[in-house]
Design a protein around this motif. Structure first.
Motif, short mmCIF file in Angstrom:
data_model
loop_
_atom_site.label_atom_id
_atom_site.label_comp_id
_atom_site.label_asym_id
_atom_site.label_seq_id
_atom_site.Cartn_x
_atom_site.Cartn_y
_atom_site.Cartn_z
N THR A 53 -13.43 10.18 3.98
CA THR A 53 -14.24 9.78 2.82
C THR A 53 -13.61 10.24 1.51
OG1 THR A 53 -16.24 9.91 4.17
CG2 THR A 53 -16.53 9.90 1.77
N ALA A 54 -13.14 11.50 1.48
CA ALA A 54 -12.53 12.04 0.25
C ALA A 54 -11.24 11.29 -0.07
CB ALA A 54 -12.24 13.52 0.43
N ALA A 55 -10.44 11.02 0.94
CA ALA A 55 -9.18 10.30 0.70
C ALA A 55 -9.44 8.90 0.17
CB ALA A 55 -8.38 10.22 2.00
N THR A 56 -10.45 8.25 0.70
CA THR A 56 -10.80 6.90 0.23
C THR A 56 -11.22 6.94 -1.23
OG1 THR A 56 -11.51 6.30 2.45
CG2 THR A 56 -12.27 4.91 0.63
N THR A 57 -12.01 7.96 -1.61
CA THR A 57 -12.45 8.09 -3.01
C THR A 57 -11.27 8.31 -3.94
OG1 THR A 57 -14.53 9.07 -2.25
CG2 THR A 57 -13.95 9.39 -4.56
N ALA A 62 -7.47 6.32 -8.06
CA ALA A 62 -6.09 6.09 -8.50
C ALA A 62 -5.83 4.62 -8.76
CB ALA A 62 -5.13 6.61 -7.42
N ASN A 63 -6.36 3.76 -7.91
CA ASN A 63 -6.18 2.32 -8.12
C ASN A 63 -6.85 1.86 -9.42
OD1 ASN A 63 -4.74 2.03 -5.76
ND2 ASN A 63 -6.53 1.51 -4.52
N ARG A 67 -4.99 0.24 -12.68
CA ARG A 67 -5.38 -1.05 -13.26
C ARG A 67 -5.64 -0.92 -14.76
NH1 ARG A 67 -8.28 -1.48 -8.29
NH2 ARG A 67 -10.15 -0.64 -9.31
N GLN A 68 -6.30 0.18 -15.17
CA GLN A 68 -6.57 0.39 -16.59
C GLN A 68 -5.27 0.57 -17.37
OE1 GLN A 68 -9.23 3.72 -16.80
NE2 GLN A 68 -10.94 2.62 -15.86
N THR A 69 -4.34 1.34 -16.81
CA THR A 69 -3.05 1.56 -17.48
C THR A 69 -2.28 0.27 -17.63
OG1 THR A 69 -2.97 3.80 -16.55
CG2 THR A 69 -0.91 2.88 -17.41
N LYS A 70 -2.30 -0.55 -16.58
CA LYS A 70 -1.60 -1.82 -16.62
C LYS A 70 -2.19 -2.74 -17.68
CE LYS A 70 -0.33 -5.78 -13.71
NZ LYS A 70 -0.44 -6.38 -12.35
#
Length: 249
Positions: A53-57, A62-63, A67-70
């Motif tokens: 669960t933590a890794a998925t969050t 990060a994704n 997306r915001q940076t792009k």
């Protein structure tokens, strides 16, 4: 004889009631007790699930950041390396210049606007001779790109004087002979004037801190301190006189 109060006991069985029929004959009802399946948790299984669960969050966060940076990079228009026209607000006037994006503010002020009062001495941000105000805050012009000051209010040493009359700090430097070679003087004056703008009654330590980044190779620091404190004292006397006159009136 001791009396025992009834207590709630978890029953490991589930009680179900069934209707019994044989053909058209009703044979009554039967009560059946069946085992209840239990869900078991192990410490290893719990930690494994929490880790997933933590890794998925983290991956989703990060994704989203990527997306915001792009999107931000796509919205910004790349400039250069060729020269481009920009407008700078300097000493209360708007100046149109055509410069390469790599030009510093110091270069632009001296070579494109003709304001040579800003001195370039070390050209690496270590002596503060090129100090100007950007939105009322002292900044090093040799370490600031001109294109980064678009939309800002820039004040140089020339902008302190009004109609050919020196600013009080400039006049005090002349009065106390707080200059020799003159290379550091514009930056020193800008730092001291900025101090008096935000602190009307500075101490000697305040003045020393204000010019701690300004390098004077001629060693005129004591006279710089005296000139700055003199301006503060004269301004405070004038303010007190105005207050006293107002009360008498």
């Amino acid at each position: 004889m001791a009396r025992h109060e009834p207590t709630d006991v978890e029953c490991p069985y589930e009680v179900r009631e069934y209707s019994l029929e044989f053909g058209s004959h009703d044979l009554g009802k039967a009560i059946v007790m069946t085992d209840v399946s239990k869900t078991t948790f192990s410490r290893r299984g719990f930690l494994k699930g929490a880790g997933v669960t933590a890794a998925t969050t983290v991956i989703e966060s990060a994704n989203a950041l990527a997306r915001q940076t792009k999107d931000a990079l796509q919205q910004e228009r790349a400039v250069g390396p060729d020269a481009l026209p920009i407008k700078l607000h300097i000493n209360g006037q708007e100046h149109s210049v055509t410069i390469e994006p790599r030009y510093t503010l110091a270069e632009t002020l001296r070579d494109n606007v003709g304001l040579t009062g800003t001195k370039v001495v070390c050209d690496r941000g270590s002596c503060s001779a090129c100090t100007v105000w950007i939105d009322e805050t002292p900044k090093l012009a040799c370490m600031t790109l001109a294109i980064d000051t678009i939309g800002c209010k820039i004040t140089t040493i020339e902008g302190l004087s009004r109609g050919g009359t020196m600013d009080a700090v400039q006049a005090a430097f002349v009065k106390h002979d707080a200059l020799q070679c003159g290379f550091c003087t514009p930056g020193m004056v800008m730092s001291c004037a900025a101090l008096l703008k935000r602190n009307a009654n500075p101490t000697l330590d305040d003045v020393k801190h204000a010019v701690s980044g300004n390098l004077c190779r001629c060693g005129t620091y004591p006279k710089v301190f005296a000139a700055t404190l003199d301006v503060a004292q004269e301004r405070n006397k004038a303010a007190s006189l105005v207050t006293l006159t107002g009360r008498e009136a």
